[in-house]
Design an enzyme around this catalytic site. Structure first.
Site, PDB file in Angstrom:
ATOM      1  N   ARG A 133       0.880  -1.143   0.039  1.00  0.00           N
ATOM      2  CA  ARG A 133      -0.111  -0.040  -0.133  1.00  0.00           C
ATOM      3  C   ARG A 133       0.911   1.361   0.107  1.00  0.00           C
ATOM      4  O   ARG A 133       0.702   2.195  -0.581  1.00  0.00           O
ATOM      5  CB  ARG A 133      -0.920  -0.048   1.256  1.00  0.00           C
ATOM      6  N   ASP A 144     -16.194  -2.458  -4.541  1.00  0.00           N
ATOM      7  CA  ASP A 144     -16.278  -3.627  -4.004  1.00  0.00           C
ATOM      8  C   ASP A 144     -17.695  -4.176  -3.741  1.00  0.00           C
ATOM      9  O   ASP A 144     -18.759  -3.463  -3.938  1.00  0.00           O
ATOM     10  CB  ASP A 144     -15.652  -3.435  -2.352  1.00  0.00           C
ATOM     11  N   ASP A 162      -6.847  -6.111  -6.133  1.00  0.00           N
ATOM     12  CA  ASP A 162      -6.324  -7.051  -5.148  1.00  0.00           C
ATOM     13  C   ASP A 162      -7.490  -7.908  -4.572  1.00  0.00           C
ATOM     14  O   ASP A 162      -8.133  -7.640  -3.407  1.00  0.00           O
ATOM     15  CB  ASP A 162      -5.891  -6.146  -3.709  1.00  0.00           C
ATOM     16  N   CYS A 204      -3.616 -13.700  -3.578  1.00  0.00           N
ATOM     17  CA  CYS A 204      -3.244 -14.145  -2.096  1.00  0.00           C
ATOM     18  C   CYS A 204      -3.560 -15.906  -2.133  1.00  0.00           C
ATOM     19  O   CYS A 204      -3.697 -16.367  -1.040  1.00  0.00           O
ATOM     20  CB  CYS A 204      -4.209 -13.481  -0.996  1.00  0.00           C
TER      21      CYS A 204
END
Length: 402
Positions: free
Chosen positions: A219, A257, A306, A346
């Site tokens: 970040r 989102d 992300d 991830c």
């Protein structure tokens, strides 16, 4: 940690390794798989999470481990050789983890314990100032919670402790899903700080434990590029990248989102930091939104993607790799000429090389060229076990596009 007498050690159940097996644990790997163990009736009858002595087939000592006869990963090592571990040894490992974090960070906002990386297999502890959030993802750590909680109290004296025992990993261990306060309570989100920027984490109901400390340094790097740029933050969650970019001087930030609750916390962080006027928060499915932007020709000078894990098991690898390629293609199409793309994975089942290849293919699919400016993993409060590549799960690429 201590070295007990032979009689004290003999009180632990014994689990023996099978003969003539290429057992990686003898070279330092922290896991023993079920096909590497002699599954006698006595071994199969052991309670999940029991502490056992691991021995070679000929009786030579391997160490003490947490054992679960019902899982693929049957044993997770705690100590090796003749050493044993008790409540004091557990407390010492938490103290050691704390000492490392206090060396790394000035403020009390970090991952305090990162499972095998800190010698406590399956245990996650995130620190939010005076509040701790704990996940015990193995049967062994679940059984050790009565020793772990006093150790955390000894070192930190937290005002509140949240047990976030609702991860999918617990089901694999035969554990129930539980969420509740082990000490105190917090009404609403917890305020945290990162590099002088305020955020809000929902430790009782947010994703994982409410915040993703692993992306801290990524970040910071991405925010350093943002001054004066238009920014799109896909999978914005609670605004980590979006608000950091706005705080660093981005001209405008659009955060997308699917979670209204997460976006509400992101908007709250933007207001708290005085950057709400330059931020927009939009609830949508990211792939659909990116496809609409591609159709409309809408672009941004910095795009961040992300996502949550696309590959949660090896069976999903091929499909997940296609997903990362598609995400890279859509995200690259949203990058303005001479702009930047930051994209992450991830999924620990996806290797850094495979992820980089899919990102490169996705960018090429829209006839763009790129240069990698940064290839990084998780922040240092997520230490990697040198024999366990699964603990190096996070991959982040930052690229300059033509």
């Amino acid at each position: 940690m201590s070295t007990p007498s032979a009689s004290a050690r003999s009180q632990r159940p014994v689990v023996r390794l099978r003969p003539n097996q290429p057992v990686r644990v003898l070279q330092g790997h922290p896991w023993i798989f079920s096909n590497e163990v002699e599954m006698s009736p006595e071994t199969k009858a052991l309670e999940p999470g029991a502490l056992v002595r691991i021995e070679r087939h000929n009786g030579g000592p391997v160490g003490v481990a947490m054992f679960n006869p019902h899982t693929l990963i049957a044993a997770r090592m705690l100590v090796r050789g003749h050493a044993d571990i008790d409540a004091q040894g557990i407390a010492q490992r938490i103290g050691r983890a704390l000492a490392v974090r206090e060396r790394l960070f000035r403020a009390p906002y970090y991952r305090l314990v990162h499972a095998e990386g800190d010698g406590l297999p399956g245990l996650i502890v995130d620190r939010y100032g005076d509040v701790l959030a704990i996940q015990a993802n193995t049967a062994g750590m679940d059984r050790l919670l009565p020793q772990l909680l006093p150790a955390l109290e000894q070192y930190l004296q937290p005002g509140a402790i949240m047990l976030r025992n609702d991860s999918p990993a617990r089901a694999l261990e035969g554990l129930s899903q539980e969420v509740g306060w082990a000490k105190g309570s917090v009404d609403g989100a917890v305020r945290i700080e990162e590099e002088g920027v305020a955020f809000f984490a929902d430790v009782s109901g947010g994703q994982k434990t409410g915040w993703f400390y692993d992306q801290r340094e990524n970040r910071s790097f991405v925010a350093s590029l943002a001054r004066g740029l238009t920014v799109l933050d896909a999978y914005a969650h609670t605004g980590g990248f979006a608000v950091r970019c706005a705080h660093a001087g981005a001209a405008s930030v659009l955060a997308v989102d699917r979670s209204e609750h997460a976006l509400d916390l992101a908007a709250r962080a933007a207001a708290e930091n005085g950057v709400a006027a330059r931020c927009e928060f939009h609830r949508a499915e990211v792939f659909a939104e990116l496809e609409a932007m591609e159709a409309a020709g809408r672009q941004f000078e910095l795009v961040i993607a992300d996502p949550p894990a696309f590959v949660k098991s090896k069976r999903e690898l091929e499909q997940g790799l296609r997903g990362y390629r598609k995400l890279a293609r859509l995200a690259a199409s949203a990058v303005a000429p001479n702009g930047f793309l930051a994209i992450a994975s991830c999924s620990h089942n996806v290797s850094p090389a495979d992820f980089q290849e899919q990102v490169a293919r996705g960018i090429a699919d829209v006839s763009r060229t790129a240069r990698i400016l940064r290839s990084a993993g998780a922040a240092p409060d997520h230490p990697v076990h040198p024999m366990l590549p699964e603990t190096a799960y996070l991959k982040m690429l930052v690229l300059a596009l033509d």
